[in-house]
Design a protein around this motif. Sequence first.
Motif, mmCIF file in Angstrom:
data_model
loop_
_atom_site.group_PDB
_atom_site.id
_atom_site.type_symbol
_atom_site.label_atom_id
_atom_site.label_comp_id
_atom_site.label_asym_id
_atom_site.label_seq_id
_atom_site.Cartn_x
_atom_site.Cartn_y
_atom_site.Cartn_z
ATOM 1 N N ILE A 25 7.598 -8.707 -2.381
ATOM 2 C CA ILE A 25 7.813 -8.055 -1.080
ATOM 3 C C ILE A 25 8.376 -9.081 -0.102
ATOM 4 O O ILE A 25 9.345 -8.812 0.623
ATOM 5 N N GLY A 60 1.975 -3.067 -0.363
ATOM 6 C CA GLY A 60 1.585 -3.991 -1.436
ATOM 7 C C GLY A 60 0.498 -3.440 -2.330
ATOM 8 O O GLY A 60 -0.098 -2.406 -2.061
ATOM 9 N N ASN A 108 2.081 -10.874 -3.433
ATOM 10 C CA ASN A 108 3.040 -10.263 -2.503
ATOM 11 C C ASN A 108 4.415 -10.908 -2.545
ATOM 12 O O ASN A 108 5.269 -10.593 -1.724
ATOM 13 N N GLU A 129 0.413 -12.058 5.079
ATOM 14 C CA GLU A 129 -0.346 -11.645 3.899
ATOM 15 C C GLU A 129 -1.817 -11.439 4.246
ATOM 16 O O GLU A 129 -2.406 -12.252 4.970
ATOM 17 N N CYS A 142 1.353 -7.499 4.329
ATOM 18 C CA CYS A 142 1.145 -7.317 2.881
ATOM 19 C C CYS A 142 -0.349 -7.163 2.614
ATOM 20 O O CYS A 142 -1.159 -7.913 3.159
#
Length: 447
Positions: free
Chosen positions: A384, A352, A381, A397, A376
């Motif tokens: 992704i 990321g 994000n 995340e 991430c």
Amino acid sequence: METKKQNIVILGAGESGVGAALLAKFKGYNVFVSDAGKIKDKYKTELDENAIAWEEGGHSMEKVLSADEIIKSPGIPNSSALIKEIRKVGLRPICDIEFAARYTTAKLIAITGSNGKTTTTYLVHHVLKGGGLLAEMAGNVGVSFARSIIKDEADYYVLELSSFQLEDMYEFKADIAVLLNITPDHLDRYNESISEYGKAKMRIIQNQTAADVFIYNADDKEIEKQLKTHKINAKTLPFSLKDESVEGGFYRDEDQTITIKNKLTMSIHDLALKGKHNVQNSLVAGISGRLVELRKDNIRESLADFTNVEHRLEFVAKVNGIEFINDSKATNINATWYALESMHNPTVWIVGGVDKGNDYEELIPLVQEKVKAIVCLGKNNSKIIDAFSGIVDTIIETQSPVEAVGYGYQFAKKDETVLLSPACASFDLFENYEDRGQQFKNAVRSL
């Protein structure tokens, strides 16, 4: 004898701009350095010590336009209002590489490509040094080429060149030009056209004659297209992982060996760098070594004892049997593809940053095969998460390397790998990819 251009203006005061300023001053020009942003203190000190005038925070256009020659930072696009204005008065800005090349008679080995050019530059340099040659490395890596030329003590310069630098090079000629690959990168600078981007890369062969050599990747589809529209004057030495009839060097899958020009054969298990893409980089370094007539034993030894570049598939540490690898330099999909391709254990992938128009589709087969969890590390994000939810069960995340490394350590087991290979630029949370890689390494070491 060229007539002396009195006034040189340099736009941008990073390493390449300051290097060019020092060389221009050394050669007796009047030099003025102008940067739209802030100049780092160390560079200000250097300019002051050498009595070079500078400004920051904007350009005095009157002064800029009264230059006899302008050297610009590769970071300033030719489509910018600044460059358009400069061109209107009949000036054509050049880059520092073009300027510096005028002042050396050393042999120039120039390397470009979307991926692998830094590693290959280091590797070619290592092979030349290992063979006892006076070689220096410059361009997009380390010290600027112009700065190296002030002393000009090398017989060979190995230059890493980006497409941005190549755009502003006109008279420059490489004795050995290397083109590794052309894959989508920086397309925002090329009207989203890979063909335009490829054309910039092909400038590496301009001005070459029959006495020069062009080494290129015979397996690359975009290079193949570009070759059809360019006249090649140099001797060509293609390399391939598939075609054993090429003249430069090839890989033979059955016995896992590479064969380089004039039959230097080596097992890929003896190469210091692992992964298919590094077989290509090793072929280039081997071909270059043979071209400058190094002994086969010297080349073999150098390809076997090379240590990798920082932030490029760099082993950081093993913590309780979990391996951590820093591939922060992977700022596009293709570079990350190579990283994932070379993983042999189940992998927690940290990905990321600033997306450069990425299409994650081509990573899906590798992610299915190798990735057990995705962490991430970026401000946005969503792309992704959309691409890989349903393929990888665990996607989390994070906003800092400490957090990302913590999750990596939690998700990975003994004999598994945590890989930072972001496939994105770093500017959302970091100063640059080096800063990102360094923070990742610090976080790993504090586990």
